[in-house]
Design a protein around this motif. Sequence first.
Motif, short mmCIF file in Angstrom:
data_model
loop_
_atom_site.label_atom_id
_atom_site.label_comp_id
_atom_site.label_asym_id
_atom_site.label_seq_id
_atom_site.Cartn_x
_atom_site.Cartn_y
_atom_site.Cartn_z
N TYR A 108 43.64 -2.37 1.57
CA TYR A 108 42.30 -2.28 0.99
C TYR A 108 42.44 -1.68 -0.40
N ARG A 109 42.43 -2.55 -1.38
CA ARG A 109 42.69 -2.06 -2.74
C ARG A 109 41.36 -1.81 -3.43
N TYR A 110 40.91 -0.57 -3.38
CA TYR A 110 39.62 -0.28 -3.99
C TYR A 110 39.72 0.91 -4.94
N ASN A 111 38.66 1.09 -5.69
CA ASN A 111 38.62 2.11 -6.73
C ASN A 111 37.68 3.24 -6.32
N ILE A 112 38.08 4.48 -6.60
CA ILE A 112 37.10 5.57 -6.52
C ILE A 112 37.05 6.24 -7.89
#
Lengths: 280, 387
Positions: free
Chosen positions: B234-238
């Motif tokens: 799950y390649r996501y940004n925070i």
Amino acid sequence: MKSAIHDYLRPKKKFPHVWCPGCGHGIILASIVRAIEAAGKNRDEVVVVSGIGCSSRAPVYVDFSSIHSTHGRALTFATGVKVANPKLTVIVISGDGDGMAIGGNHFIHACRRNIDLTMIVFNNNIYGMTGGQASPTMPQGDYASTAPFGTLERPFDVCKLANASGANFVARGVVTSPIPLEKHIKKGIEKKGFSVIDVAETCPTIYNFFNKTGNPLKMMKDLKAKAIPVQKANTMTEEELKGKIVTGVFADRYYPDFTTSYDKIIMDSAKRSMKDEESI
Amino acid sequence: MLFYKLYKDADGRKVGFVQGNEACVEAALLAGMRFFAGYPITPSSEIAAVSAEKLPMLGGRFIQMEDEISSMGAIIGGSMTGKKTMTATSGPGFSLKQENLGYAIINEVPCVIVNVQRGGPSTGLPTQIAQADVMQARWGTHGDHPIIAISPASVSQVVTSTIRAFNLAEKYRTPVILLMDETLGHMREKIVLPREDEIELIDRKQTEDTPEEFKPFATKHGDVPLFAPYGKGYRYNITGLIHDEAGFPTTKTDEVVSLLDRLHSKINDNLDDIVEVCEFQTEDADTLLVSFGSATRSCISAMEKGRAEGKKIGVLQLLTVWPFAEKQIVKLTEKIKNVFVVEMNMGQIIGEVSRCSHRDAVVTGINKYNGIYITPQEILEKVKESR
């Protein structure tokens, strides 16, 4: 031809990006992406961590797990990610203000700790996002909004600082030579332990505004002319090196890295805890 | 090096005579803590030392960071890999952690921050007790935000509170502050640790979406978004910026408001689950002592002494300091009008108590802030003086 970069841009692209025309950040980000691919890393196991500033917006655009953290603290978040899950490849993106001023203490300690992270410093010698304040790598005498009479302070040499603080791999590239830059970053990613790649670049909007350094093309040409390979620099006098930017590899060592050393503690502790349980 | 030893009793529970700080780590390990980052500071240092010794035995990891700010950053980074993480500090360090604490709030990163309070402001009284970080726990980090803070009063309550802190952090995806104090951190009491089969542990709910469908701050499952650990596809940004459901920066007014509203509602809509108080002999009381943390102990003794003299005193311990136990104060002050707020500071939680009390209630502060633990006699005298 479709390059690796397109494959790594975020599927629902967050474009247009925030960077000005002529900025070097795009070249560095592209070099990082190519280096990650060249190093054969599974993109699911890569985490890119940044701080605050123009350069620190970079992770938003590329398709990796990413942390856009707080000002100066990218290395601290990255250290947490790496120690909690040493299998991950952790790349830190920071600017010269973010990484060397507010984050300067974390920088030298990451070097000393020799933790397996790769830090790329987008070094344009100025705070761009906040409107052009003097950064810790600004050449003495150059102008900024907070140095209207020229900065009085001498600049940090990022590579000397990293080298003296114990990083396993220290190199400097320059945006006008992306191929060696990519090689340095790839080497840094492959290297166990802390790697620092300082990247000399230009800020044609803000730096030019205060220092009249010329249009983006002129600034790039001037930067290229200033870049001297370390081998050549070794034959030059201090006087000749004034105003030059020395590029190349400055340290390439094999000291044990933090998480590998810690794994040994875990092995030993597990045995010890079994003994403790018996004695209860 | 450990300065205590645990023994197994006949029922297979570990028992020991331990400090509050030591008990905190034992409970954290039971709760599933597997990563600790910290920096030396009195009077919380034992928490780091015991963590350093014990975490690797369980395959967990400890790191001594270069400062307080980095410790807070590290436990956020560690938590994003799915681990349960904790740091411990005291006043000056708690001040330094505030910016990153806000980062954990806005990105809904579960983690536990222990603040073993000492006298302040500034370096203050490093080795002596105070309870003066209550308002800092609530409002220390900038911007509108909710917070959960728990304040135990005994070493065995440290055990239950620490486990609860981790459970609330995981359940609501939020940092939780364990508000201890110097007296509690350093005093020794007998503890009986629950067996693993006796505790209910909560782990943050993981997404079942595919990586393509997944949005890190999606609201389709309710106010608490489902989690995906870094490294699992799950390649996501925070980001610390106000962000949309996909985790990307936004300045759209409706998205700004919906994020801030949801951060608050996920806590405020669950007060019955989060807010925990302990009542002692309030049924027939005409005088109420409201307190929290180790000052509660002297309140209970004062209550017992007072009752021996015929004074109908009851005690309310705010085990959950934040969110504030508004409902409980409203209810109790409907019948008890003589209210004393006992705190080892110059008067912080009294403002909240006054705000929530019945209009006929008289709310008086009993405060001690000279670095010495408040005694039951002192409380009782103040109660008598006010009559």
